[in-house]
Design a protein around this motif. Structure first.
Motif, PDB file in Angstrom:
ATOM      1  N   ASP A   8      -4.508   3.144   7.073  1.00  0.00           N
ATOM      2  CA  ASP A   8      -4.543   2.616   5.631  1.00  0.00           C
ATOM      3  C   ASP A   8      -4.765   3.487   4.760  1.00  0.00           C
ATOM      4  O   ASP A   8      -5.624   4.252   4.903  1.00  0.00           O
ATOM      5  CB  ASP A   8      -5.338   1.392   5.576  1.00  0.00           C
ATOM      6  N   ASP A  27       7.779  -3.473   3.232  1.00  0.00           N
ATOM      7  CA  ASP A  27       7.606  -3.972   4.465  1.00  0.00           C
ATOM      8  C   ASP A  27       8.573  -3.174   5.361  1.00  0.00           C
ATOM      9  O   ASP A  27       9.981  -3.312   5.279  1.00  0.00           O
ATOM     10  CB  ASP A  27       7.674  -5.299   4.890  1.00  0.00           C
ATOM     11  N   ASN A  28       8.100  -2.356   6.267  1.00  0.00           N
ATOM     12  CA  ASN A  28       8.706  -1.800   7.327  1.00  0.00           C
ATOM     13  C   ASN A  28       9.919  -0.504   6.994  1.00  0.00           C
ATOM     14  O   ASN A  28      10.937  -0.006   7.711  1.00  0.00           O
ATOM     15  CB  ASN A  28       9.699  -2.713   8.308  1.00  0.00           C
ATOM     16  N   ASP A  56       7.295   7.953   9.796  1.00  0.00           N
ATOM     17  CA  ASP A  56       6.107   7.075   9.839  1.00  0.00           C
ATOM     18  C   ASP A  56       6.377   5.712   9.250  1.00  0.00           C
ATOM     19  O   ASP A  56       7.189   5.802   8.110  1.00  0.00           O
ATOM     20  CB  ASP A  56       4.914   7.857   9.618  1.00  0.00           C
ATOM     21  N   VAL A  57       6.041   4.789   9.567  1.00  0.00           N
ATOM     22  CA  VAL A  57       6.442   3.389   8.955  1.00  0.00           C
ATOM     23  C   VAL A  57       5.374   2.925   7.965  1.00  0.00           C
ATOM     24  O   VAL A  57       4.080   3.033   8.129  1.00  0.00           O
ATOM     25  CB  VAL A  57       6.504   2.203  10.190  1.00  0.00           C
ATOM     26  N   LYS A 101      10.313   3.622   5.785  1.00  0.00           N
ATOM     27  CA  LYS A 101       9.457   4.601   6.725  1.00  0.00           C
ATOM     28  C   LYS A 101       9.436   5.722   5.472  1.00  0.00           C
ATOM     29  O   LYS A 101      10.394   6.014   4.534  1.00  0.00           O
ATOM     30  CB  LYS A 101      10.553   5.121   7.801  1.00  0.00           C
ATOM     31  N   GLU A 130       3.902  -0.322   6.913  1.00  0.00           N
ATOM     32  CA  GLU A 130       4.075  -1.663   7.853  1.00  0.00           C
ATOM     33  C   GLU A 130       4.147  -2.677   6.491  1.00  0.00           C
ATOM     34  O   GLU A 130       4.651  -3.731   6.829  1.00  0.00           O
ATOM     35  CB  GLU A 130       2.851  -1.781   8.499  1.00  0.00           C
ATOM     36  N   LYS A 168      -0.357   0.189   4.120  1.00  0.00           N
ATOM     37  CA  LYS A 168      -0.546  -0.216   5.578  1.00  0.00           C
ATOM     38  C   LYS A 168       0.572   0.703   6.212  1.00  0.00           C
ATOM     39  O   LYS A 168       1.505   0.486   5.904  1.00  0.00           O
ATOM     40  CB  LYS A 168      -0.723  -1.461   6.128  1.00  0.00           C
ATOM     41  N   THR A 169       0.190   1.951   6.941  1.00  0.00           N
ATOM     42  CA  THR A 169       1.028   2.620   7.547  1.00  0.00           C
ATOM     43  C   THR A 169       0.708   2.598   9.094  1.00  0.00           C
ATOM     44  O   THR A 169      -0.299   2.200   9.731  1.00  0.00           O
ATOM     45  CB  THR A 169       1.109   4.177   7.111  1.00  0.00           C
ATOM     46  N   SER A 170       1.572   3.155   9.987  1.00  0.00           N
ATOM     47  CA  SER A 170       1.714   3.407  11.336  1.00  0.00           C
ATOM     48  C   SER A 170       0.492   4.289  11.704  1.00  0.00           C
ATOM     49  O   SER A 170       0.159   4.576  12.889  1.00  0.00           O
ATOM     50  CB  SER A 170       2.886   3.559  12.000  1.00  0.00           C
TER      51      SER A 170
END
Length: 177
Positions: A24, A51-52, A165-166, A54, A168, A19-21
């Motif tokens: 998916d 998680d979180n 880009d993150v 980059k 998530e 899951k990215t910013s």
């Protein structure tokens, strides 16, 4: 650094949803071909390690790379700034261990468009948490880096990812209990 052997034993059915910013990315993991890499990735994902974090490296037409824990406490803007410096420290982090290479034993170690593979340093057994997704076929990497998954949905998302880009989170579907 000691080599880590994951406790998780892949079945070959595992699917990762990254899951990215930007959206998916769904990857069929290659648990039968690269069990150490898949076991390690599943364990890290289930612990929330990614998680979180980059993405810290983008090479157009080549790869987008993430999974460096040194990005965790940085804003996306700070990652962009630090990634531009050779002294930024990004791309050097790991989970505190490394895993054995499997590119010499994986019968399907092919860097296709959307392949998921582990980054490493010069030592073949130095992969830990950093991964990359191929932006187009990269067969020059086949003999030196372990492929442990193939994107089945989200190539369009991969194409939009850039430094900062993150990630998530990463959800593992069909994982054995």
């Amino acid at each position: 650094m000691a080599l880590y052997t994951p406790a998780y034993q892949p079945t070959g059915e595992e699917v990762a949803v990254i899951k990215t910013s930007k959206g998916d990315i769904t990857v069929q993991l290659a648990g039968k071909d690269a069990p150490i890499h898949v076991g390690n990735f599943v364990e890290l994902a289930q612990k929330g390690f990614y998680d979180n974090l980059k993405f810290h490296r983008y090479v157009p037409g080549f790869v987008i790379q993430g999974g460096c824990p040194n990005t965790r406490d940085l804003t996306p803007e700070e990652v962009v700034h630090q990634a531009a410096s050779p002294f930024g420290g990004l791309g050097t982090g790991n989970p505190g261990y490394s895993i054995k290479e499997e590119f010499t034993t994986n019968p399907n170690n092919s860097h296709e468009d959307g392949a998921l593979a582990m980054a490493r340093s010069q030592n073949p057994d130095s992969a830990g948490s950093q991964f990359y997704l191929c932006l187009g076929p990269q067969h020059g990497l086949d003999s030196g880096y372990t492929v442990f998954g193939q994107t089945i949905e989200g190539l369009d998302v991969i194409a939009t990812l850039r430094v900062g880009d993150v990630i998530e989170g990463i959800e593992i579907k069909n994982a054995a209990e």
